[in-house]
Design an enzyme around this catalytic site. Structure first.
Site, PDB file in Angstrom:
ATOM      1  N   LYS A 172       0.928  -1.250  -0.123  1.00  0.00           N
ATOM      2  CA  LYS A 172       0.088  -0.075   0.109  1.00  0.00           C
ATOM      3  C   LYS A 172       0.888   1.268  -0.095  1.00  0.00           C
ATOM      4  CE  LYS A 172      -4.342  -1.821   1.480  1.00  0.00           C
ATOM      5  NZ  LYS A 172      -5.242  -1.925   2.647  1.00  0.00           N
ATOM      6  N   ARG A 183      -3.146 -10.273   4.906  1.00  0.00           N
ATOM      7  CA  ARG A 183      -3.823 -10.254   3.547  1.00  0.00           C
ATOM      8  C   ARG A 183      -2.486  -9.666   2.734  1.00  0.00           C
ATOM      9  NH1 ARG A 183      -6.161  -6.886  -0.277  1.00  0.00           N
ATOM     10  NH2 ARG A 183      -7.918  -7.731  -1.512  1.00  0.00           N
TER      11      ARG A 183
HETATM   12  N1  HH2 Z   1      -7.490  -3.760   1.084  1.00  0.00           N
HETATM   13  C1  HH2 Z   1      -7.718  -3.984  -0.201  1.00  0.00           C
HETATM   14  C2  HH2 Z   1      -8.628  -4.586  -0.603  1.00  0.00           C
HETATM   15  N2  HH2 Z   1      -9.717  -5.376   0.366  1.00  0.00           N
HETATM   16  N3  HH2 Z   1      -9.779  -6.214   2.452  1.00  0.00           N
HETATM   17  C3  HH2 Z   1      -9.579  -6.221   3.690  1.00  0.00           C
HETATM   18  N4  HH2 Z   1     -10.200  -6.825   4.614  1.00  0.00           N
HETATM   19  N5  HH2 Z   1      -8.355  -5.314   4.241  1.00  0.00           N
HETATM   20  C4  HH2 Z   1      -7.774  -4.544   3.308  1.00  0.00           C
HETATM   21  O1  HH2 Z   1      -6.890  -4.023   3.989  1.00  0.00           O
HETATM   22  C5  HH2 Z   1      -7.803  -4.528   2.214  1.00  0.00           C
HETATM   23  C6  HH2 Z   1      -9.101  -5.295   1.681  1.00  0.00           C
HETATM   24  C7  HH2 Z   1      -7.048  -2.971  -1.233  1.00  0.00           C
HETATM   25  O2  HH2 Z   1      -6.007  -3.895  -1.733  1.00  0.00           O
HETATM   26  P1  HH2 Z   1      -6.178  -4.627  -3.180  1.00  0.00           P
HETATM   27  O3  HH2 Z   1      -7.134  -5.467  -3.145  1.00  0.00           O
HETATM   28  O4  HH2 Z   1      -4.515  -5.079  -3.465  1.00  0.00           O
HETATM   29  O5  HH2 Z   1      -6.291  -3.242  -4.103  1.00  0.00           O
HETATM   30  P2  HH2 Z   1      -7.533  -2.947  -4.742  1.00  0.00           P
HETATM   31  O6  HH2 Z   1      -8.607  -2.741  -3.849  1.00  0.00           O
HETATM   32  O7  HH2 Z   1      -7.103  -1.915  -5.731  1.00  0.00           O
HETATM   33  O8  HH2 Z   1      -8.044  -4.010  -5.653  1.00  0.00           O
END
Ligand code: HH2
Length: 266
Positions: free
Chosen positions: A206, A241
């Site tokens: 992040k 995660r």
């Molecule tokens: N962060 C993201 C998405 N889902 N769920 C939980 N429980 N906690 C988190 O910190 C979290 C999450 C964002 O990351 P990512 O899925 O890699 O990116 P994007 O939202 O751009 O798909």
């Protein structure tokens, strides 16, 4: 074997989206997504978190139909081999994902506890201030740790009362938070752990890590991501995660916290 009461689960991130901030566009095709999921299993993932809509700051929303079209075949293909969670806050998508084989609802809006209770699956309550489109426009708190903690414990309590069989809490790093807010939450993980609810942390690659590392992009945030997972595990967090499953599993194994591994160093 590692003591199950202190082990840390590694949740692999699998975004079936064109625009996720790190893996967007890599796994839009069902075959590519399933192959990545199977690779994460081989790398030691305990859970694969399948998402069909980016929640990065400024992301455009996606219709339920499109989101379901992206995630359902991937969930159906992977769920015989690994626990699958659905990263969605749309009731319709989450319900169809559970029918397809998901057993954990990862809900960044903390709104789907009733579905988790009726479907008898796990639920993640995550904290977010605002919505992805606008959340990074001047987030404000009087007491970020106290407010996020109070919110999560209240949501988790509602879910337990409704009959949800498994409830996780997640402070939501980067979701309506400045760098200072994120650092305050990372510094107070032990307080969330003491709530008694198992804590999930998502900080992998992040922005806050990029800023701390001198302004580097998502591609150059692996070291900081693994270091932060180690910190979280040492504070008692029970699931991380991550995009980088192999490296994180190795780190957990070195700490004696991989549920599948022998203790190595402790
Ligand atoms: N962060 C993201 C998405 N889902 N769920 C939980 N429980 N906690 C988190 O910190 C979290 C999450 C964002 O990351 P990512 O899925 O890699 O990116 P994007 O939202 O751009 O798909």
């Amino acid at each position: 074997m590692t003591d199950a009461s202190t082990s840390v689960l590694v949740m692999g991130v699998l975004n079936v989206t064109p625009d996720s901030f790190f893996d967007g566009g890599r796994y839009l095709d069902v075959e590519a997504a399933v192959a990545r999921g199977m690779a994460m299993i081989a790398e030691g993932a305990d859970i694969v978190d399948v998402g069909g809509e980016s929640t990065r700051p400024g992301a455009d929303p996606v219709s339920a139909e499109e989101e379901a079209r992206r995630v359902l075949p991937v969930i159906a293909a992977l769920s015989p081999y690994v626990r699958v969670s659905i990263d969605s806050s749309k009731e319709e998508v989450a319900a169809r994902a559970v029918e397809a084989g998901a057993t954990l609802i990862n809900d960044v809006t903390s709104s789907l506890w009733a579905l988790a209770a009726s479907a008898k699956v796990g639920w993640v309550a995550m904290h977010m201030q605002g919505s992805p489109r606008t959340m990074q426009r001047g987030p404000k708190y009087d007491d970020v740790v106290g407010e996020v903690y109070g919110y999560l414990v209240e949501r988790a309590g509602r879910a337990i009362e409704a009959g949800a069989p498994e409830v996780w809490i997640d402070p939501g790093i980067g979701f309506g938070k400045t760098l200072e807010h994120n650092l305050a939450l990372l510094g107070a993980l032990d307080r969330f752990v003491r709530s008694g609810y198992p804590v999930l942390l998502g900080v992998s690659r992040k922005q806050c890590l990029g800023t701390l590392a001198g302004g580097v992009g998502p591609e150059d945030r692996l070291d900081a991501s693994v270091a932060t997972a180690v910190w979280a595990a040492a504070q008692g967090v029970r699931m991380v995660r991550v995009h980088d499953v192999a490296q994180t599993v190795m780190a957990m194994r070195l700490m004696g916290k991989d549920p599948k591994g022998e203790e190595v160093c402790v």
